[in-house]
Write an enzyme that holds these catalytic residues in place. Structure first.
Site, mmCIF file in Angstrom:
data_model
loop_
_atom_site.group_PDB
_atom_site.id
_atom_site.type_symbol
_atom_site.label_atom_id
_atom_site.label_comp_id
_atom_site.label_asym_id
_atom_site.label_seq_id
_atom_site.Cartn_x
_atom_site.Cartn_y
_atom_site.Cartn_z
ATOM 1 N N HIS A 1 0.824 -1.217 0.000
ATOM 2 C CA HIS A 1 0.000 0.000 0.000
ATOM 3 C C HIS A 1 0.852 1.259 0.000
ATOM 4 C CE1 HIS A 1 -4.054 -1.841 0.760
ATOM 5 N NE2 HIS A 1 -3.274 -2.867 1.032
ATOM 6 N N ASP B 1 3.527 9.424 -0.816
ATOM 7 C CA ASP B 1 2.331 8.699 -0.407
ATOM 8 C C ASP B 1 2.104 7.546 -1.368
ATOM 9 O OD1 ASP B 1 0.018 8.110 1.009
ATOM 10 O OD2 ASP B 1 -0.626 10.197 1.087
HETATM 11 P P1 ADP Z 1 -3.399 7.001 4.725
HETATM 12 O O1 ADP Z 1 -3.842 5.622 4.335
HETATM 13 O O2 ADP Z 1 -1.912 7.220 4.683
HETATM 14 O O3 ADP Z 1 -3.968 7.479 6.015
HETATM 15 P P2 ADP Z 1 -5.157 7.922 2.555
HETATM 16 O O4 ADP Z 1 -5.412 9.321 2.074
HETATM 17 O O5 ADP Z 1 -4.868 6.941 1.478
HETATM 18 O O6 ADP Z 1 -3.981 8.017 3.605
HETATM 19 O O7 ADP Z 1 -6.418 7.384 3.356
HETATM 20 C C1 ADP Z 1 -6.920 8.070 4.450
HETATM 21 C C2 ADP Z 1 -8.358 7.634 4.714
HETATM 22 O O8 ADP Z 1 -8.698 8.037 6.040
HETATM 23 C C3 ADP Z 1 -9.343 8.328 3.785
HETATM 24 O O9 ADP Z 1 -10.347 7.415 3.423
HETATM 25 C C4 ADP Z 1 -9.918 9.470 4.624
HETATM 26 O O10 ADP Z 1 -11.256 9.767 4.334
HETATM 27 C C5 ADP Z 1 -9.801 8.922 6.037
HETATM 28 N N1 ADP Z 1 -9.530 10.033 6.955
HETATM 29 C C6 ADP Z 1 -8.437 10.791 6.998
HETATM 30 N N2 ADP Z 1 -8.563 11.748 7.941
HETATM 31 C C7 ADP Z 1 -9.752 11.587 8.490
HETATM 32 C C8 ADP Z 1 -10.483 12.251 9.529
HETATM 33 N N3 ADP Z 1 -9.986 13.303 10.158
HETATM 34 N N4 ADP Z 1 -11.680 11.791 9.843
HETATM 35 C C9 ADP Z 1 -12.187 10.738 9.206
HETATM 36 N N5 ADP Z 1 -11.575 10.067 8.233
HETATM 37 C C10 ADP Z 1 -10.367 10.483 7.879
#
Ligand code: ADP
Length: 468
Positions: free
Chosen positions: A160, A366
């Site tokens: 991932h 990322d």
């Molecule tokens: P990572 O897997 O590195 O955290 P991604 O952008 O691929 O980054 O995925 C993050 C996921 O977490 C997304 O689906 C996003 O909607 C969710 N997310 C991130 N921040 C928040 C938050 N503050 N509240 C709810 N969901 C969140």
């Protein structure tokens, strides 16, 4: 002859919480139904740490036809495997932060031993016709351990995170063992072409490997298929949710028609480029004074891995910058940065995306970045906002109509923000249309199905998921 249906066995560090009222994790949504339909298995760490974990049998539950099996870890295992080698060494190194990658032989030994423990517990649950799909950098050695125990099922792996350039990966303590362990899988999936190419070059340079036909590579007496499967979101469901939520009216305080919102949503991780983003916003207010009092940045940054000092440092830096910008530019009516150090429910997140004129996604590195895709999916098609996206997010390979920026270049980011805030509707619409089409086509189901198809077909070439 029709192919025998295969049962799917998913292995990841943590399993999804199927008792939760709402399934929010992408993986749980993508794989839950398939696992239930194939009477599959999901295996992982329970998240619990117990002294007698090694002698305790796996906990096995049945959830609507799906077998969920978990094991506990001992305190030493949690420290060495999870907090140690995975989070303090592999995570930073895979994101190009060798300066933060703390090699520790005892931790790496425990990391390899935890895969052995996973294999011991998993063997009685799998059969020769199963497809075993292992997720992410925590469990790279698992296929080798399973094969060593006589497992003949097909075993695939999906990374991932990014796979860094070979010079970086070659500097990771324990890299040769990891590289050899990856070669044992039947399929190794990456988010982007550049990750796959980095892996290929690493295998050639450090493992004496060679590229065979197409995506097939060979090294150390093993061959594997190293292919690209960019992960997506459930685009249609996301758009539907955004439409129904937006009918409820605005969420952010009404500061007049001229007030535009820039939204950032990220775990508070040092890979996400949060200080750089805040500096770019500050530079926007400095260099383009016409935006003062007319734009606000809403940054939602939930805590993550808070026990590690480097995460405490990034939080302090972010909070210092937020305070500085608000003190410097704010007035009694207008607070330039609204910062929430917590998660928010998905319906609220969707509304925030839709109400924001700009989605600002600036990771220094990322794997994919799903927030970028969610922001696009949540936009009103006739009057969409603009995505400003780091070139170093995996998503940038697909989302080429975003305003692509270098997150290390603060001035370039500030100029991109000005351009996004002033972009004519026609251009916003044209860019959004292309982005949406790609997000809709390469969604979460396509990701899952293409991986599983590639994996199930023994010698076939992968489905090419990548946009021309
Ligand atoms: P990572 O897997 O590195 O955290 P991604 O952008 O691929 O980054 O995925 C993050 C996921 O977490 C997304 O689906 C996003 O909607 C969710 N997310 C991130 N921040 C928040 C938050 N503050 N509240 C709810 N969901 C969140």
């Amino acid at each position: 002859m029709t192919a025998k249906p295969r049962r799917l066995v998913v292995v990841s560090n943590r399993v999804a919480d199927f008792n939760a009222k709402f399934q929010t994790g992408g993986l749980a949504v993508a794989l839950g139904d398939t696992l239930k339909a194939s009477h599959g298995v999901w295996f992982g760490w329970s998240g619990d740490v117990t002294e007698d974990a090694v002698s305790t049998a796996p906990k096995v539950e049945n959830v609507e036809g799906l077998t969920v099996a978990t094991i506990d870890l001992t305190p030493e295992e949690a420290e060495g495997y999870y907090y140690g080698y995975a989070n303090r060494c592999l995570w930073p190194a895979l994101h190009y932060r060798l300066d933060l990658a703390k090699g520790n032989e005892a931790h790496s030994e425990i990391y390899f031993n935890v895969s052995a423990r996973f294999a011991d517990a998993l063997m009685p649950l799998v059969g020769p016709d199963d497809l075993i799909w292992v997720h992410d950098y925590h469990l790279i050695p698992l296929a080798e351990e399973l094969r060593g125990r006589g497992c003949t099922a097909r075993i695939g792996f999906f990374l991932h995170t990014p796979f860094p350039s070979p010079e970086i990966f070659a500097a990771v303590p324990g890299q040769k063992r990891l590289g050899n362990a990856l070669m044992v899988y039947d399929v190794v999936g990456f988010q982007t072409c550049s990750d796959r190419d980095n892996f290929r070059r690493y295998v050639a340079a450090s493992l004496d490997g060679e590229q065979l036909r197409g995506d097939r590579i060979a090294a150390q007496g093993e061959t594997t298929l190293a292919s690209v499967f960019p992960i997506g979101i459930d685009a249609t469901a996301f758009r539907k949710l955004a439409e129904s939520e937006s009918a409820k009216g605005p969420l952010l305080p009404d500061l007049g028609e001229d007030m535009k919102t820039i939204i950032g949503v990220d775990r508070l991780d040092y890979t996400k480029g949060l200080p750089e983003r805040l500096r770019a916003f500050e530079t926007l207010l400095e260099d383009f004074p016409e935006h003062r009092g007319r734009v606000r940045l809403v940054q939602v940054a939930p805590p993550t891995r808070e026990t590690l000092p480097v995460y405490q440092e990034i939080r302090e830096e972010v909070e210092r910058l937020v305070g500085r910008i608000n003190g410097r530019f704010g007035d009694l009516r207008w607070t330039p940065v609204t910062y929430l150090h917590r998660g928010v429910p998905q319906d609220i997140l969707t509304r925030l995306y839709r109400e924001s004129a700009v989605g600002l996604v600036t990771p220094l590195r990322d794997g994919m970045n799903l927030v970028a895709k969610e922001y696009v999916a949540a936009q009103a098609p006739q009057d969409p906002g603009v995505l400003v996206l780091s070139r170093f997010a995996g998503a940038a390979e697909q989302l080429r109509e975003a305003l692509l920026i270098n997150p290390h270049d603060i001035n370039e980011m500030a100029r991109a923000l000005d351009r996004a805030l002033t972009m004519p509707r026609q251009e916003r619409w044209a860019r959004h249309n292309r982005l949406w089409q790609r997000i809709e086509t390469y969604d979460l189901d396509t990701w899952r199905d293409s991986f599983i198809q590639t994996f199930a077909a023994s010698d076939s070439d992968p489905v090419n998921l990548f946009p021309k």
